[in-house]
Design a protein around this motif. Structure first.
Motif, mmCIF file in Angstrom:
data_model
loop_
_atom_site.group_PDB
_atom_site.id
_atom_site.type_symbol
_atom_site.label_atom_id
_atom_site.label_comp_id
_atom_site.label_asym_id
_atom_site.label_seq_id
_atom_site.Cartn_x
_atom_site.Cartn_y
_atom_site.Cartn_z
ATOM 1 N N LYS A 96 -21.581 -23.658 18.070
ATOM 2 C CA LYS A 96 -22.029 -23.632 16.679
ATOM 3 C C LYS A 96 -21.526 -24.885 15.997
ATOM 4 O O LYS A 96 -20.497 -25.439 16.366
ATOM 5 C CB LYS A 96 -21.529 -22.382 15.973
ATOM 6 N N VAL A 97 -22.265 -25.353 15.007
ATOM 7 C CA VAL A 97 -21.978 -26.621 14.348
ATOM 8 C C VAL A 97 -21.732 -26.370 12.869
ATOM 9 O O VAL A 97 -22.568 -25.758 12.188
ATOM 10 C CB VAL A 97 -23.156 -27.603 14.544
ATOM 11 N N ILE A 98 -20.586 -26.844 12.368
ATOM 12 C CA ILE A 98 -20.246 -26.679 10.946
ATOM 13 C C ILE A 98 -20.726 -27.919 10.205
ATOM 14 O O ILE A 98 -20.165 -29.005 10.344
ATOM 15 C CB ILE A 98 -18.733 -26.497 10.748
ATOM 16 N N VAL A 99 -21.810 -27.759 9.432
ATOM 17 C CA VAL A 99 -22.404 -28.871 8.687
ATOM 18 C C VAL A 99 -22.086 -28.736 7.204
ATOM 19 O O VAL A 99 -21.867 -27.626 6.698
ATOM 20 C CB VAL A 99 -23.932 -28.945 8.893
ATOM 21 N N VAL A 100 -22.054 -29.876 6.518
ATOM 22 C CA VAL A 100 -21.850 -29.891 5.073
ATOM 23 C C VAL A 100 -22.820 -30.897 4.460
ATOM 24 O O VAL A 100 -23.079 -31.952 5.042
ATOM 25 C CB VAL A 100 -20.377 -30.223 4.697
ATOM 26 N N ASN A 101 -23.362 -30.545 3.312
ATOM 27 C CA ASN A 101 -24.250 -31.439 2.567
ATOM 28 C C ASN A 101 -23.398 -32.184 1.539
ATOM 29 O O ASN A 101 -22.974 -31.605 0.538
ATOM 30 C CB ASN A 101 -25.352 -30.634 1.871
ATOM 31 N N LEU A 102 -23.150 -33.459 1.780
ATOM 32 C CA LEU A 102 -22.326 -34.259 0.877
ATOM 33 C C LEU A 102 -23.130 -34.951 -0.218
ATOM 34 O O LEU A 102 -22.550 -35.620 -1.074
ATOM 35 C CB LEU A 102 -21.543 -35.304 1.684
ATOM 36 N N ASP A 103 -24.460 -34.791 -0.206
ATOM 37 C CA ASP A 103 -25.270 -35.399 -1.268
ATOM 38 C C ASP A 103 -24.960 -34.686 -2.583
ATOM 39 O O ASP A 103 -24.974 -33.445 -2.630
ATOM 40 C CB ASP A 103 -26.755 -35.290 -0.935
ATOM 41 N N PRO A 104 -24.689 -35.417 -3.649
ATOM 42 C CA PRO A 104 -24.322 -34.779 -4.919
ATOM 43 C C PRO A 104 -25.490 -34.148 -5.682
ATOM 44 O O PRO A 104 -25.275 -33.361 -6.598
ATOM 45 C CB PRO A 104 -23.710 -35.921 -5.732
ATOM 46 N N ARG A 105 -26.747 -34.481 -5.304
ATOM 47 C CA ARG A 105 -27.894 -34.001 -6.082
ATOM 48 C C ARG A 105 -28.963 -33.255 -5.280
ATOM 49 O O ARG A 105 -29.598 -32.352 -5.788
ATOM 50 C CB ARG A 105 -28.565 -35.181 -6.786
ATOM 51 N N GLU A 106 -29.180 -33.657 -4.030
ATOM 52 C CA GLU A 106 -30.313 -33.138 -3.263
ATOM 53 C C GLU A 106 -29.894 -32.072 -2.251
ATOM 54 O O GLU A 106 -28.861 -32.204 -1.596
ATOM 55 C CB GLU A 106 -31.007 -34.280 -2.499
#
Length: 173
Positions: A96-106
């Motif tokens: 399993k892969v732990i992903v994070v969205n670091l984009d502040p708006r999208e």
């Protein structure tokens, strides 16, 4: 030129019968693409654990490392929280892969079977730790974070050890 080594055999089991097996996109690639089996939208700042639909059995003396995909990072601001993630030779569960969205708006949308990470298999050494009272000297010594300079915030781009001297000056106060 040295002859190419024979590929290391890795047993793989699909948890999701439809998921494509990890594959190398180009000759010479170090990482084989992992895909998610789950559609998901990540809002700005949100993280998730995405399943890949595969389990592996690595030979003893090997580990697999889950690395981010540079295109997802550059285009979408997607990073892996614990990059690289480590898959030990004895682990038999689903990767399993732990992903994070670091984009502040999208927000970022993942569709079923989107490529989300790369799996790099490497030989790893077992070590025997030997406690000693003192370590031998080295040119670097205890120089750590920022010890080589190279960034304008820590003393310009010419290198040097300004950061270490600032820390030393502060320690004396």
């Amino acid at each position: 030129m040295t002859p190419a080594q024979a590929p290391v055999g890795v047993l793989i089991k699909r948890v999701d019968p439809d998921v494509p097996l990890p594959e190398y996109a180009h000759p010479g690639d170090a990482g084989a693409d992992l895909r998610t089996t789950e559609s998901r939208v990540l809002e700005p700042g949100e993280r998730a654990v995405l399943p890949t639909g595969v389990c592996i059995a690595l030979p003893e003396g090997y580990a697999a490392f889950v690395h981010p995909r540079s295109g997802l990072a550059a285009r979408c601001g997607v990073a892996l929280v614990n990059a690289p993630g480590t898959v030990d030779a004895g682990y038999r569960g689903e990767i399993k892969v732990i992903v994070v969205n670091l984009d502040p708006r999208e927000s970022v949308r993942f569709e079923r079977f989107d490529r989300i990470a790369q799996l790099v298999v490497q030989q790893v050494e077992k070590v025997r730790f030997q406690e000693v009272a003192e370590l031998p000297d080295s040119a670097r010594a205890a120089g750590g974070f920022g010890s080589t300079g190279g960034h304008s915030a820590v003393g310009g781009t010419t290198g040097g050890n300004r950061y270490a001297s600032v820390v030393s000056d502060r320690e004396g106060q």
